[in-house]
Design a protein around this motif. Sequence first.
Motif: not given
Length: 251
Positions: A125-127, A132-133, A180-183, A218-222
Motif C-alpha cells: 500500500x505504501x509503495x 502515485x504521488x 520503483x524509482x527511489x534512491x 531518507x529516500x528520494x525520487x531518482x
Amino acid sequence: MKMISWNVNGLRACVKKGFLDYFAAMDADVFCVQETKMQEGQLELELPGYKQYWNDATRKGYSGTAVFVKEEPMSVQRGLGEQFPDDEGRVITLEYPQFYIVTMYTPNAKRDLSRLSYRLAWEDAARTYLCNLELQKPVLLCGDLNVAHRPIDLKNDRANRGNSGFTDEEREKMTALLEAGFVDSFRYMNGDEDGHYTWWSYMANVRARNIGWRIDYWLVSAQLATNIQTAAIHPETVGSDHCPILLELAF
C-alpha cells in the motif's frame, strides 16, 4: 535545504534527554519525528518559527508521527488514503511546489513475526501511495522503515537473517520500492561503507560497541539524486534508541 528525521521513541521522554538542544543546533528547514508515543497537546512544545503537523495513533502512548517545518505546505495529508486506513498515526505527507515530503513509521513485524503479513500488506500500500504521488511531483521519504536492506546495514547479518526487520520478505519490499524509482540517499553518497547504523538495542554496551542496524532512511525520487549534497547519520546524538539522520539538498 536541511532536513532531519529521527525516531524519538517517545517524544516526551526525548525532550527530557536533549531533544530541544539538538533541534536548535540543527536549525533544519524540515524536522520529522516518528514514534512520538503521545497525543498532540500532551506536551507543550514551543518551536518558534516552525509549523507543527501531527498524526497521532488512536491508541494512547503508541506509534505516532509529527513534522515541524519552517515553510507552510500547500497541503497536508495523514495516512495512506482510504484504501489502507491508518489508525496508528504512521504517515504524514506535506506538499510543496517542487516536491512532497513524507514521513513514515513502518509497522514492525514483531519478534515472532506475528505481524509480518500486515507489514507486507502495508509495504504494498505504501509503495502504491508513493508511486502515485510521484506521478505528480518528486517525493522525499523519510522515517523508520524498520528494515535493514542489505547485509552491510546491520552488524550481525548471518545471525539475524529471518528475524524481524531482516526477513527476506521485508528486504524484498525495500528492493521493490527502490526499483520503483527511489534512491537511498545514504548509500548514494557513502557507497558500501559498513558500520553505519541508526538503531541499537538497549542491551548493555550494544551502542557503545556499535552493534546496530541501519533502519532509518531518507529516500528520494531518482530525479532528485543529483541534488543531494549531504546524507549523514548522527550516532553521537542520544535521547532515543535511534539516532537522527540528515539530508541536505540543493534547490
